[in-house]
Motif scaffolding. Structure first.
Motif, PDB file in Angstrom:
ATOM      1  N   ASN A   1       0.885  -1.169   0.000  1.00  0.00           N
ATOM      2  CA  ASN A   1       0.000   0.000   0.000  1.00  0.00           C
ATOM      3  C   ASN A   1       0.925   1.221   0.000  1.00  0.00           C
ATOM      4  O   ASN A   1       1.438   1.612   1.038  1.00  0.00           O
ATOM      5  CB  ASN A   1      -0.894  -0.031   1.239  1.00  0.00           C
ATOM      6  N   PRO A   2       1.188   1.819  -1.182  1.00  0.00           N
ATOM      7  CA  PRO A   2       2.199   2.883  -1.270  1.00  0.00           C
ATOM      8  C   PRO A   2       1.881   4.058  -0.354  1.00  0.00           C
ATOM      9  O   PRO A   2       0.711   4.370  -0.091  1.00  0.00           O
ATOM     10  CB  PRO A   2       2.135   3.302  -2.745  1.00  0.00           C
ATOM     11  N   ARG A   3       2.915   4.718   0.078  1.00  0.00           N
ATOM     12  CA  ARG A   3       2.788   5.903   0.928  1.00  0.00           C
ATOM     13  C   ARG A   3       3.117   7.161   0.135  1.00  0.00           C
ATOM     14  O   ARG A   3       3.829   7.114  -0.867  1.00  0.00           O
ATOM     15  CB  ARG A   3       3.728   5.808   2.124  1.00  0.00           C
ATOM     16  N   GLU A   4       2.592   8.271   0.640  1.00  0.00           N
ATOM     17  CA  GLU A   4       2.977   9.561   0.051  1.00  0.00           C
ATOM     18  C   GLU A   4       4.386   9.950   0.451  1.00  0.00           C
ATOM     19  O   GLU A   4       5.161  10.470  -0.342  1.00  0.00           O
ATOM     20  CB  GLU A   4       2.011  10.657   0.535  1.00  0.00           C
ATOM     21  N   PHE A   5       4.734   9.719   1.719  1.00  0.00           N
ATOM     22  CA  PHE A   5       5.981  10.247   2.255  1.00  0.00           C
ATOM     23  C   PHE A   5       6.723   9.146   3.007  1.00  0.00           C
ATOM     24  O   PHE A   5       6.140   8.310   3.686  1.00  0.00           O
ATOM     25  CB  PHE A   5       5.705  11.405   3.221  1.00  0.00           C
TER      26      PHE A   5
ATOM     27  N   PRO B   1       5.910   5.620  -5.277  1.00  0.00           N
ATOM     28  CA  PRO B   1       5.284   6.674  -4.464  1.00  0.00           C
ATOM     29  C   PRO B   1       3.803   6.758  -4.814  1.00  0.00           C
ATOM     30  O   PRO B   1       3.403   6.558  -5.969  1.00  0.00           O
ATOM     31  CB  PRO B   1       6.034   7.935  -4.868  1.00  0.00           C
ATOM     32  N   LEU B   2       2.974   7.042  -3.829  1.00  0.00           N
ATOM     33  CA  LEU B   2       1.526   6.935  -3.981  1.00  0.00           C
ATOM     34  C   LEU B   2       1.003   7.673  -5.198  1.00  0.00           C
ATOM     35  O   LEU B   2       0.238   7.133  -5.998  1.00  0.00           O
ATOM     36  CB  LEU B   2       0.835   7.460  -2.719  1.00  0.00           C
ATOM     37  N   LYS B   3       1.386   8.939  -5.379  1.00  0.00           N
ATOM     38  CA  LYS B   3       0.793   9.745  -6.444  1.00  0.00           C
ATOM     39  C   LYS B   3       1.381   9.426  -7.816  1.00  0.00           C
ATOM     40  O   LYS B   3       0.940   9.987  -8.813  1.00  0.00           O
ATOM     41  CB  LYS B   3       0.912  11.236  -6.133  1.00  0.00           C
ATOM     42  N   GLN B   4       2.362   8.528  -7.883  1.00  0.00           N
ATOM     43  CA  GLN B   4       2.810   8.028  -9.181  1.00  0.00           C
ATOM     44  C   GLN B   4       2.154   6.698  -9.518  1.00  0.00           C
ATOM     45  O   GLN B   4       2.476   6.074 -10.523  1.00  0.00           O
ATOM     46  CB  GLN B   4       4.335   7.902  -9.212  1.00  0.00           C
TER      47      GLN B   4
ATOM     48  N   SER C   1      -4.302   6.132  -8.043  1.00  0.00           N
ATOM     49  CA  SER C   1      -4.829   6.094  -6.677  1.00  0.00           C
ATOM     50  C   SER C   1      -5.891   7.149  -6.419  1.00  0.00           C
ATOM     51  O   SER C   1      -6.214   7.441  -5.271  1.00  0.00           O
ATOM     52  CB  SER C   1      -3.683   6.273  -5.668  1.00  0.00           C
ATOM     53  N   GLY C   2      -6.446   7.749  -7.498  1.00  0.00           N
ATOM     54  CA  GLY C   2      -7.500   8.738  -7.287  1.00  0.00           C
ATOM     55  C   GLY C   2      -7.014   9.890  -6.439  1.00  0.00           C
ATOM     56  O   GLY C   2      -5.929  10.431  -6.651  1.00  0.00           O
ATOM     57  N   ASP C   3      -7.830  10.277  -5.455  1.00  0.00           N
ATOM     58  CA  ASP C   3      -7.394  11.365  -4.567  1.00  0.00           C
ATOM     59  C   ASP C   3      -7.034  10.825  -3.189  1.00  0.00           C
ATOM     60  O   ASP C   3      -7.284  11.451  -2.168  1.00  0.00           O
ATOM     61  CB  ASP C   3      -8.457  12.469  -4.471  1.00  0.00           C
ATOM     62  N   LYS C   4      -6.386   9.667  -3.152  1.00  0.00           N
ATOM     63  CA  LYS C   4      -5.930   9.104  -1.878  1.00  0.00           C
ATOM     64  C   LYS C   4      -4.786   9.929  -1.300  1.00  0.00           C
ATOM     65  O   LYS C   4      -3.921  10.422  -2.025  1.00  0.00           O
ATOM     66  CB  LYS C   4      -5.447   7.674  -2.069  1.00  0.00           C
ATOM     67  N   HIS C   5      -4.809  10.030   0.032  1.00  0.00           N
ATOM     68  CA  HIS C   5      -3.712  10.647   0.769  1.00  0.00           C
ATOM     69  C   HIS C   5      -3.530   9.891   2.075  1.00  0.00           C
ATOM     70  O   HIS C   5      -4.428   9.196   2.545  1.00  0.00           O
ATOM     71  CB  HIS C   5      -3.987  12.129   1.028  1.00  0.00           C
ATOM     72  N   ASP C   6      -2.342  10.071   2.683  1.00  0.00           N
ATOM     73  CA  ASP C   6      -2.003   9.279   3.858  1.00  0.00           C
ATOM     74  C   ASP C   6      -2.743   9.703   5.115  1.00  0.00           C
ATOM     75  O   ASP C   6      -2.605   9.058   6.153  1.00  0.00           O
ATOM     76  CB  ASP C   6      -0.493   9.365   4.140  1.00  0.00           C
ATOM     77  N   TYR C   7      -3.488  10.778   5.055  1.00  0.00           N
ATOM     78  CA  TYR C   7      -4.182  11.296   6.224  1.00  0.00           C
ATOM     79  C   TYR C   7      -5.677  11.343   5.961  1.00  0.00           C
ATOM     80  O   TYR C   7      -6.133  11.326   4.825  1.00  0.00           O
ATOM     81  CB  TYR C   7      -3.673  12.703   6.564  1.00  0.00           C
ATOM     82  N   VAL C   8      -6.438  11.423   7.026  1.00  0.00           N
ATOM     83  CA  VAL C   8      -7.877  11.625   6.927  1.00  0.00           C
ATOM     84  C   VAL C   8      -8.148  13.115   6.977  1.00  0.00           C
ATOM     85  O   VAL C   8      -7.702  13.816   7.883  1.00  0.00           O
ATOM     86  CB  VAL C   8      -8.629  10.922   8.079  1.00  0.00           C
TER      87      VAL C   8
ATOM     88  N   TRP D   1      -7.413  10.826 -11.798  1.00  0.00           N
ATOM     89  CA  TRP D   1      -7.109  12.097 -11.126  1.00  0.00           C
ATOM     90  C   TRP D   1      -5.844  11.968 -10.310  1.00  0.00           C
ATOM     91  O   TRP D   1      -5.559  10.928  -9.717  1.00  0.00           O
ATOM     92  CB  TRP D   1      -8.286  12.503 -10.228  1.00  0.00           C
ATOM     93  N   GLN D   2      -5.057  13.034 -10.326  1.00  0.00           N
ATOM     94  CA  GLN D   2      -3.889  13.220  -9.475  1.00  0.00           C
ATOM     95  C   GLN D   2      -2.735  12.277  -9.773  1.00  0.00           C
ATOM     96  O   GLN D   2      -1.783  12.203  -9.002  1.00  0.00           O
ATOM     97  CB  GLN D   2      -4.270  13.126  -7.983  1.00  0.00           C
ATOM     98  N   LEU D   3      -2.790  11.551 -10.882  1.00  0.00           N
ATOM     99  CA  LEU D   3      -1.653  10.721 -11.258  1.00  0.00           C
ATOM    100  C   LEU D   3      -0.532  11.624 -11.766  1.00  0.00           C
ATOM    101  O   LEU D   3      -0.727  12.413 -12.685  1.00  0.00           O
ATOM    102  CB  LEU D   3      -2.068   9.721 -12.336  1.00  0.00           C
ATOM    103  N   GLU D   4       0.639  11.488 -11.166  1.00  0.00           N
ATOM    104  CA  GLU D   4       1.779  12.306 -11.557  1.00  0.00           C
ATOM    105  C   GLU D   4       2.547  11.642 -12.697  1.00  0.00           C
ATOM    106  O   GLU D   4       2.505  10.425 -12.876  1.00  0.00           O
ATOM    107  CB  GLU D   4       2.710  12.514 -10.356  1.00  0.00           C
ATOM    108  N   ASP D   5       3.252  12.469 -13.437  1.00  0.00           N
ATOM    109  CA  ASP D   5       4.072  11.937 -14.516  1.00  0.00           C
ATOM    110  C   ASP D   5       5.266  11.196 -13.917  1.00  0.00           C
ATOM    111  O   ASP D   5       5.817  11.584 -12.878  1.00  0.00           O
ATOM    112  CB  ASP D   5       4.554  13.073 -15.418  1.00  0.00           C
ATOM    113  N   SER D   6       5.656  10.125 -14.582  1.00  0.00           N
ATOM    114  CA  SER D   6       6.799   9.320 -14.164  1.00  0.00           C
ATOM    115  C   SER D   6       7.157   8.403 -15.325  1.00  0.00           C
ATOM    116  O   SER D   6       6.389   8.277 -16.286  1.00  0.00           O
ATOM    117  CB  SER D   6       6.462   8.493 -12.918  1.00  0.00           C
ATOM    118  N   PRO D   7       8.309   7.732 -15.278  1.00  0.00           N
ATOM    119  CA  PRO D   7       8.634   6.784 -16.359  1.00  0.00           C
ATOM    120  C   PRO D   7       7.588   5.689 -16.535  1.00  0.00           C
ATOM    121  O   PRO D   7       7.411   5.164 -17.639  1.00  0.00           O
ATOM    122  CB  PRO D   7       9.985   6.206 -15.914  1.00  0.00           C
ATOM    123  N   ALA D   8       6.871   5.350 -15.457  1.00  0.00           N
ATOM    124  CA  ALA D   8       5.869   4.280 -15.529  1.00  0.00           C
ATOM    125  C   ALA D   8       4.456   4.812 -15.738  1.00  0.00           C
ATOM    126  O   ALA D   8       3.509   4.024 -15.750  1.00  0.00           O
ATOM    127  CB  ALA D   8       5.912   3.454 -14.243  1.00  0.00           C
ATOM    128  N   MET D   9       4.306   6.131 -15.928  1.00  0.00           N
ATOM    129  CA  MET D   9       2.963   6.710 -15.987  1.00  0.00           C
ATOM    130  C   MET D   9       2.100   6.087 -17.070  1.00  0.00           C
ATOM    131  O   MET D   9       0.952   5.703 -16.832  1.00  0.00           O
ATOM    132  CB  MET D   9       3.052   8.225 -16.190  1.00  0.00           C
TER     133      MET D   9
END
Length: 1010
Positions: A152-156, A167-170, A173-180, A394-402
């Motif tokens: 379960n990838p983490r943001e940080f 990393p989570l945003k790569q 994962s929609g708009d998932k974040h490590d906090y509520v 949504w919120q998918l960041e660019d990366s080599p695997a994008m």
């Protein structure tokens, strides 16, 4: 890792007497569920489990967990690597050369699987199924150990080798974040769908795709099979039946040669006198494939449901089976309490579907991720149209695997769900800018068409890319983006509330150059904190991440409840929240009426259906309990096929003012063409008609090439309203359809001759012309400010600083207060120094914050107590947005510091100072009373003051952030408020001046005036 994606289908037991094999001898595929509470779960924060061979034996520290479930409910706040284990017994395989398969409905995000210590494969992607052939690793007739490593990838701060790869945003994962927090999905993960152990013949079906033709009744069938042994002749029989009753309609049989590996069989079946799938009659058929080696008694027999229907955008309208349809949508996020991306109770999904239908919606936009499969089954059955997105939207960041990750995110959803008749549109993106992800999505249409030719594809909801030359959608079968984005604007708008006349007009005219799709719009209400917390407690889930967040929200609210004495307005906190729900229903109506009156609008999708984003949106609580019947009444009103849309502009006027009255008839092809008599009335406070008009409304016939709009203007007249003060009604009645909803609108009239008197003289600090002229016109002498007071004064302060300003000017003004005068601050802008919005506010602890954000989607409730300042005005509860309208402002003054932005983390380690009022200095002004305030529970908690009274020395000052000054002379409530404030301020000015405190210079220093 080799991954085999399979489509969700049933393996059924319809009897086929074919191929010379008696029915009693047939051996079918078996499915054994591995769901339940027999699993163990342990965390691996240092990512050492693979090296230490945790797949060979469960860890001693592992905890029991059900599956499907999420890691975070067993280990709150944890993200990273976790391990699951389960023992299961594998029956002997009855099929010669048969195979054992493991099917996972979804593992979020990255799965690696071992059986009896042997690696058997894995899968990347958090919301779709995968199947692994585990034949070589299974011990037939014995216990087997299944181990699953889940990332379960983490943001940080992710540890180990995957910190750079995942990393989570790569990852999708929609708009998932490590906090509520509000406006985010909590970053949950784990085995989140069913796990099944399959016992199948050596040749079995991996995917069954059906393509019903709505015009001909023919069903094209594509059957993907896998042959795990040597090439063989296979016999396949296909049957179509009614879904209910299972009566066989038609069959087809063929013999083919199956080589080793994967291959595809194609055939078709025709349904005579086929019945269409519609919203009113969602008729379903079932297609079953019967596949076996010639002469063998081992059979694989999957089936899927389908329906005959066609959906597209054509000639300016969405059309279902050739008939135009007005899409009335519910924006829906598959998000739940406790377990987040899956329901802890399957009943929640059924409630969602029932409530969508109950609210009168015919369309659901499932956004930021795909749907739960169970929901799609229900939507097929009840007749709901669906636009489905995916985690990569949504919120998918660019990366080599994008590119590869985005591809499997959308393509696996399409493969899984493409047989559902309820799904009519695939959504590729949401609110993405014109970057690499957007450009890749634009180029992906051929890939989507290889998987599914039969549905519309929507490019980028909201069109945040602003690429005008690229169309927003592609119709079924099309291989390009059609037209330009302006041909059907895809609009997201969250205007400030109360809605201004300009905003109402904008909502009424979106798409005036053609057509428009309002795919996001709305406001939030109150997050029902007591109700949500009671449900967590009932289920014994107070430890969950979201439950602890709601508890912190409630603690902050209760601190304000106590220090602002809100129990003087509501007996119990529960009454406050119930009042908030009713107010929410009233606030929603003007905007919804506006867009239903828009003749260019062909679809809308208000946000949200459920309070599923840790927010106060929707008709239901997070636990799917209805908030208030008025909210469902409002939903049914906005979604009614035939309804009145009424407007009175402005809606709060002085007696004798001219008001524009408009009536628009929203009609979804309900009325027959012709002339319809309508009575239009304006009724006074005594219910007597002030104005009556008898009019005729023409409903035109639609002809080829020109169809009548879904909204028809019926009445538009400017009328002078000269009557007694009070509430008036604008009423429309059609004699042939008397009970059309929406035919009654309230507006307000005030009498300038009935306004309260004011003090004969006030002092104006800055000589602001707007204020001094207004006072003079009403017989009040406005004298210039003089710090050498002869007596106590009422001193009015506008938005303009005197010269010189700064510490010297505010120091003199504060001395006047300390000696007994009362200062009325009418505009918070006076306190700004260019860097700090409240630099000169005469208190030590202070902050100016926005009560509303994201426009006013995450909206605060404005409340007002019974008080002389609100004499003869609505008070003693939530502020009436219709009555106060333009007076309600966004900024509030907080007597504490909000240390973090309103959308960021509120963790147990970072407690915002809003929970505890900073200890006041002995010299600091005392907050005596908050007369009007704002409390936001629709999002991360914020509260503050619109009108508050402070004591400083022998005098007082009154703070105000409502829009009183801009509305003087235009809005009667602004005048009443100012008159009442001045009268309240003048109560004790006859007393003699007091001496300054001995340490007053130190107090000025504390306030920042030295």
């Amino acid at each position: 890792m080799k991954t085999l994606i399979i489509h969700a289908f049933f393996r059924v037991s319809i009897i086929f007497l074919t191929f010379g094999v008696q029915a009693a001898e047939i051996r079918q595929s078996q499915t054994i569920t591995l769901n339940g509470s027999d699993w163990r779960l342990a965390t691996d924060p240092d990512n050492k489990g693979r090296d230490e061979k945790w797949f060979e034996v469960p860890r001693k520290e592992a905890k029991p967990t059900p599956v499907p479930w999420v890691i975070q409910n067993i280990f709150p706040g944890y993200h990273g690597v976790a391990w699951y284990w389960r023992e299961f017994k594998a029956p002997a395989n009855p099929h010669q050369n048969g195979r054992y398969l493991l099917r996972f409905g979804a593992v979020d995000y990255l799965a690696e699987v071992w059986v009896n210590g042997q690696p058997v494969g894995g899968h990347e992607g958090g919301e779709t199924p995968f199947t692994l052939d585990v034949t070589k690793a299974v011990r037939a007739g014995k216990k087997n150990l299944l181990a699953v490593r889940v990332l379960n990838p983490r943001e940080f701060g992710v540890v180990g080798h995957h910190s750079l790869k995942y990393p989570l945003k790569q990852t999708p994962s929609g708009d998932k974040h490590d906090y509520v927090a509000s406006n985010v999905m909590f970053n949950s993960g784990g085995i989140v769908e069913s796990v099944e152990f399959l016992i199948v013949p050596p040749i079995y079906v991996t995917n069954l795709q059906v393509l019903p033709n709505w015009k001909t009744g023919e069903i094209q069938i594509r059957t993907s099979i896998h042959n795990a042994v040597s090439p063989a002749d296979i016999v396949s029989q296909f049957a179509v039946t009614f879904d209910k009753g299972r009566q066989t309609i038609n069959t087809s049989t063929r013999t083919t040669r199956a080589e080793n590996g994967d291959s595809v069989l194609e055939t078709s079946l025709r349904v005579p006198d086929h019945r269409l799938w519609t919203i009113e009659d969602p008729f379903l058929y079932r297609v079953t494939a019967n596949v076996q080696v010639a002469g063998s008694s081992s059979v694989d027999r999957p089936s899927v449901r389908c329906g005959f229907r066609d959906f597209r955008f054509e000639n300016g309208y969405f059309r279902l089976n050739g008939k135009r349809i007005f899409l009335k949508g519910a924006y829906y996020l598959s998000y739940f309490p406790i377990t987040y991306e899956m329901p802890h109770d399957p009943e929640l999904i059924r409630r969602d579907v029932e409530n969508i239908k109950k609210g009168g919606y015919n369309f659901v936009r499932i956004t930021l991720r795909s749907s739960m499969p169970q929901m799609l089954e229900l939507c097929d059955e009840v007749g709901l149209l669906i636009l489905e997105e995916h985690y990569g939207a949504w919120q998918l960041e660019d990366s080599p695997a994008m590119k590869s990750r985005w591809n499997y995110s959308i393509s696996e959803v399409v493969l899984r769900d493409r047989n559902h008749p309820s799904i009519v549109m695939w959504g590729l993106l949401n609110e993405m800018g014109a970057g690499p992800v957007f450009q890749h999505a634009v180029a992906s249409l051929p890939m989507i068409r290889e998987l599914d030719q039969s549905r519309m594809v929507v490019l980028n909801s909201g069109r945040f890319d602003h690429c005008a030359d690229i169309g927003s959608m592609s119709n079924p079968g099309a291989i390009s983006w059609e037209g330009k984005s302006s041909d059907l604007p895809d609009i997201h708008t969250y205007p400030m509330c109360p809605l201004s006349e300009g905003t109402i007009n904008t909502l009424r005219t979106y798409g005036k150059s053609g057509r428009a799709f309002l795919s996001e719009y709305g406001q939030c209400g109150t997050m029902d904190l007591p109700s949500e917390l009671a449900q967590f407690k009932r289920l014994g889930q107070e430890h969950s991440d979201d439950a602890r967040w709601y508890r912190r929200q409630m603690d902050l609210f209760m601190a304000d409840w106590k220090r602002w004495r809100l129990d003087e307005i509501w007996k119990r906190p529960e009454n406050y929240f119930a009042d908030g729900h009713r107010n929410y229903a009233r606030i929603k109506e003007p905007g919804e009426t506006a867009f239903r009156s828009n003749p260019y609008l062909v679809a809308y999708s208000p946000t949200h259906l459920v309070a599923d984003h840790h927010a106060g949106c929707g008709l239901m609580t997070l636990f799917r309990e209805p908030k208030d019947t008025s909210l469902f009444d409002g939903a049914r009103l906005v979604n009614a096929r035939l309804r009145w849309c009424l407007f009175a502009t402005p809606n709060n006027v002085y007696r004798g003012s001219r008001v524009r009255f408009e009536a628009v008839l929203a009609d979804e092809d309900t009325l027959q063409p012709g002339m319809y008599p309508v009575r239009v009335e304006v009724l006074g406070p005594n219910r007597k008609p002030l104005i009556t008009r008898e009019i005729q409304v023409r409903i035109e016939d639609s002809v080829e090439g020109r169809e009548r709009p879904f909204a028809v203007p019926a009445f538009d007249e400017v009328i002078s309203v000269d009557g007694a003060a009070g509430a008036y009604e604008f009423v429309t009645t059609m004699s042939s359809h008397k009970e059309i909803p929406g035919g009654r609108l309230t507006f307000h009239v005030d009498d300038p001759g009935a306004m309260p008197a004011m003090p004969r003289e006030v002092m104006c600090w800055n000589g602001e012309a707007v204020l001094t002229n207004w006072l003079a016109e009403r017989g009040v002498k406005a004298v210039a400010f003089d710090a050498s007071l002869a007596g106590r004064q009422v001193i009015v302060v506008g938005a303009k600083l005197p010269v010189p300003g700064g510490a010297e000017a505010f120091g003199k003004l504060t001395r006047c207060i300390a000696r007994g005068s009362v200062v009325v601050f009418l505009d918070h802008a006076i306190f700004a120094d260019g860097k700090n919005a409240v630099r000169w506010l005469p208190v030590e602890h202070k902050q100016l914050v926005g009560a509303d954000w994201c426009g006013s989607y995450y909206r605060a409730e404005r409340w007002v107590r019974h008080h002389p300042i609100f004499e003869s005005l609505p008070a003693g509860g939530m502020m009436d947005y219709s009555f106060y309208s333009s007076l309600i402002s966004n900024p509030i003054i907080s007597s504490f510091e909000v240390t973090r932005a309103p959308w960021t983390e509120i963790s147990e380690e970072i407690i915002p100072s809003s929970g505890e009022l900073a200890k006041p200095s002995l010299l600091e002004p005392k907050l005596e009373e908050v007369v009007c305030g704002a409390t936001r529970t629709s999002s991360n908690y914020i509260s503050g003051m619109h009108i508050a009274i402070y004591k400083l020395g022998a005098g007082h000052f009154i703070l105000n952030t409502l829009n009183i000054m801009p509305n003087l002379g235009r809005h009667p409530a602004a005048e009443r408020l100012l008159r009442n404030i001045l009268n309240y301020a003048a109560r004790e000015i006859d007393k003699p001046l007091a001496d300054l405190p001995a340490d007053f210079d130190k107090q000025l220093e504390t306030m920042g005036y030295k």
